[in-house]
Design a protein around this motif. Structure first.
Motif, short mmCIF file in Angstrom:
data_model
loop_
_atom_site.label_atom_id
_atom_site.label_comp_id
_atom_site.label_asym_id
_atom_site.label_seq_id
_atom_site.Cartn_x
_atom_site.Cartn_y
_atom_site.Cartn_z
N UNK A 1 0.82 -1.21 0.00
CA UNK A 1 0.00 0.00 0.00
C UNK A 1 0.86 1.27 0.00
N UNK A 2 1.98 1.25 0.69
CA UNK A 2 2.83 2.44 0.72
C UNK A 2 3.44 2.72 -0.65
N UNK A 3 3.70 1.67 -1.41
CA UNK A 3 4.19 1.86 -2.79
C UNK A 3 3.06 2.40 -3.67
N UNK A 4 1.86 1.87 -3.49
CA UNK A 4 0.72 2.31 -4.28
C UNK A 4 0.45 3.80 -4.06
N UNK A 5 0.65 4.25 -2.85
CA UNK A 5 0.38 5.67 -2.52
C UNK A 5 1.40 6.62 -3.18
N UNK A 6 2.50 6.07 -3.64
CA UNK A 6 3.52 6.91 -4.29
C UNK A 6 3.30 7.05 -5.79
N UNK A 7 2.27 6.43 -6.31
CA UNK A 7 2.01 6.48 -7.75
C UNK A 7 1.81 7.92 -8.21
N UNK A 8 2.30 8.22 -9.40
CA UNK A 8 2.12 9.55 -10.00
C UNK A 8 0.85 9.60 -10.85
N UNK A 9 0.22 8.46 -11.04
CA UNK A 9 -1.04 8.38 -11.76
C UNK A 9 -2.16 8.81 -10.81
N UNK A 10 -2.88 9.88 -11.15
CA UNK A 10 -3.89 10.43 -10.24
C UNK A 10 -4.97 9.41 -9.88
N UNK A 11 -5.45 8.65 -10.87
CA UNK A 11 -6.49 7.67 -10.58
C UNK A 11 -5.99 6.60 -9.61
N UNK A 12 -4.77 6.14 -9.84
CA UNK A 12 -4.20 5.10 -8.98
C UNK A 12 -3.93 5.67 -7.59
N UNK A 13 -3.41 6.89 -7.53
CA UNK A 13 -3.11 7.51 -6.23
C UNK A 13 -4.39 7.74 -5.43
N UNK A 14 -5.45 8.18 -6.11
CA UNK A 14 -6.73 8.39 -5.42
C UNK A 14 -7.27 7.06 -4.89
N UNK A 15 -7.14 6.02 -5.70
CA UNK A 15 -7.57 4.69 -5.25
C UNK A 15 -6.73 4.25 -4.06
N UNK A 16 -5.42 4.49 -4.12
CA UNK A 16 -4.53 4.12 -3.02
C UNK A 16 -4.94 4.79 -1.72
#
Length: 390
Positions: free
Chosen positions: A131-146
């Motif tokens: 989850x901590x890696x997912x929260x670092x995504x630069x993709x807005x949709x992915x980051x919001x989901x994270x």
């Protein structure tokens, strides 16, 4: 003088595997166990409803190590069992670890398809993402989901379970339950997933059946042993013991808490009985704020048995506590609390105990680390082979 070649403190996995190996090699082994039973926290029993209860919470055997399966198969037969967990999110129970099915059940079709597409594009299918890696995504949709997953799955559950925020704990805690870019709803993906046909306790009984093994239950080790730190000697019943001593308990306790107490989390289970079936999965998590649900999960034991047709059911409602050996609830250490402060304190105890050349620390408590069942079996077998060379 003592008639024993080896003294083992603790009759859980670490101690029992070591005892079995030494006994097989013709050594005389004494196990000292402060509980009233063998098997450590894997102890189970059949209740009045003929449901096998895991007294210290659900224990699930899964591994990728064939050598562990082969070893334990000497003491048990198995039945196949694949564990599935659901978590309460937005008033719905969805698969945990959070996966593509979870997304479909929580979002409308268009939004779900968009989120799944972005996840697969960024990470690929069948990938586990912390989850901590997912929260670092630069993709807005992915980051919001994270952020949604972090809030709904991890944040409050972690605070209830550990009494720390995620940021205060080692990443090894959250990495154990990653987000899974998959439709695989199983909690584990290991090659071997099964349960002992006659239960874990029966497996331990067979493991310790050798005439070379003596088990003393209800025995506090320090009531019959003395660790002389000044002279670097270990005594058993008043006489120096020069054989191997395998210790699987708390390192800080053995040293009289010289550097302060190490931190552990404990659990307490509210056991309840009902007619019929209680829930839709063996384990249902409640990753909600403590004010809403003070417990973390509910386990329904008949659903993990080979025969699930029992007309009655028994559940455990699981409450986390800070470990305190003198408390009414929370007086059994379950999980080491992974913080830098605890790690540094533990290392001091390791140094303190090095004065005993015949003392070996082994297991979750003694090594202050998290072990799955298969991992501690493997570690014990490896340790035995290592010591055999001495």
């Amino acid at each position: 003088m003592s008639n024993y070649d080896v003294i083992i403190i603790g009759a859980g996995y670490a101690g029992s595997v070591m005892a079995e190996q030494y006994a097989r090699d013709g050594k005389r082994v004494l196990i000292l166990e402060k509980k009233s039973h063998i098997g450590g926290n894997a102890y189970d029993y059949m209740d009045m409803n003929h449901i096998r209860i895991h007294e210290y919470g659900p224990h699930l055997f899964h591994t990728n190590f064939k050598e562990v399966v082969d070893y334990l198969s000497q003491f048990t037969e198995w039945y196949p069992y694949e564990h599935r967990v659901k978590g309460l999110i937005n008033d719905k129970f969805v698969p945990i670890p959070f996966n593509l099915t979870s997304i479909e059940e929580l979002f409308d079709e268009d939004k779900a398809n968009e989120l799944k597409e972005e996840l697969v594009k960024e990470y690929g299918m069948e990938k586990k993402v912390p989850i901590l890696e997912l929260r670092k995504s630069t993709n807005k949709e992915v980051k919001d989901l994270a952020e949604f997953i972090f809030e709904k799955v991890f944040k409050y559950y972690t605070m209830k379970q550990w009494d720390y925020t995620i940021e205060e704990l080692s990443t090894t805690v959250t990495d154990r339950v990653p987000v899974f870019v998959s439709y695989d709803d199983r909690y584990f993906q290991d090659t071997y997933q099964c349960m002992p046909k006659e239960g874990f306790t029966r497996m331990f009984e067979k493991m310790l059946a050798s005439s070379n093994i003596e088990v003393r239950l209800n025995t506090e080790a320090l009531n019959v042993m003395k660790f002389d730190f000044k002279n670097h000697k270990i005594f058993f019943e008043g006489e120096e013991f020069k054989g191997k001593v395998i210790y699987t308990g708390l390192a800080d306790y053995l040293c009289g808490y010289k550097y302060g107490k190490l931190e552990y989390r404990s659990l307490w289970f509210d056991q309840k009985e009902y007619e019929g079936t209680y829930q839709t999965a063996v384990t249902c998590n409640y990753p909600t704020p403590k004010e809403i649900h003070p417990f973390t999960r509910i386990t329904e034991y008949k659903l993990m048995m080979e025969d699930k047709e029992n007309p009655r059911t028994t559940i455990h409602v699981e409450y986390p506590y800070r470990y305190d050996e003198n408390a009414e609830k929370g007086n059994i250490p379950y999980y080491t609390v992974f913080t830098e402060e605890n790690k540094a304190r533990y290392e001091k105890y390791v140094e303190e105990l090095k004065v005993f050349s015949n003392l070996i620390l082994l297991g979750r408590l003694a090594e202050f680390k998290y072990y799955n069942m298969d991992a501690i079996v493997l570690a014990a077998l490896d340790k035995y082979n290592e010591l055999k060379k001495d």
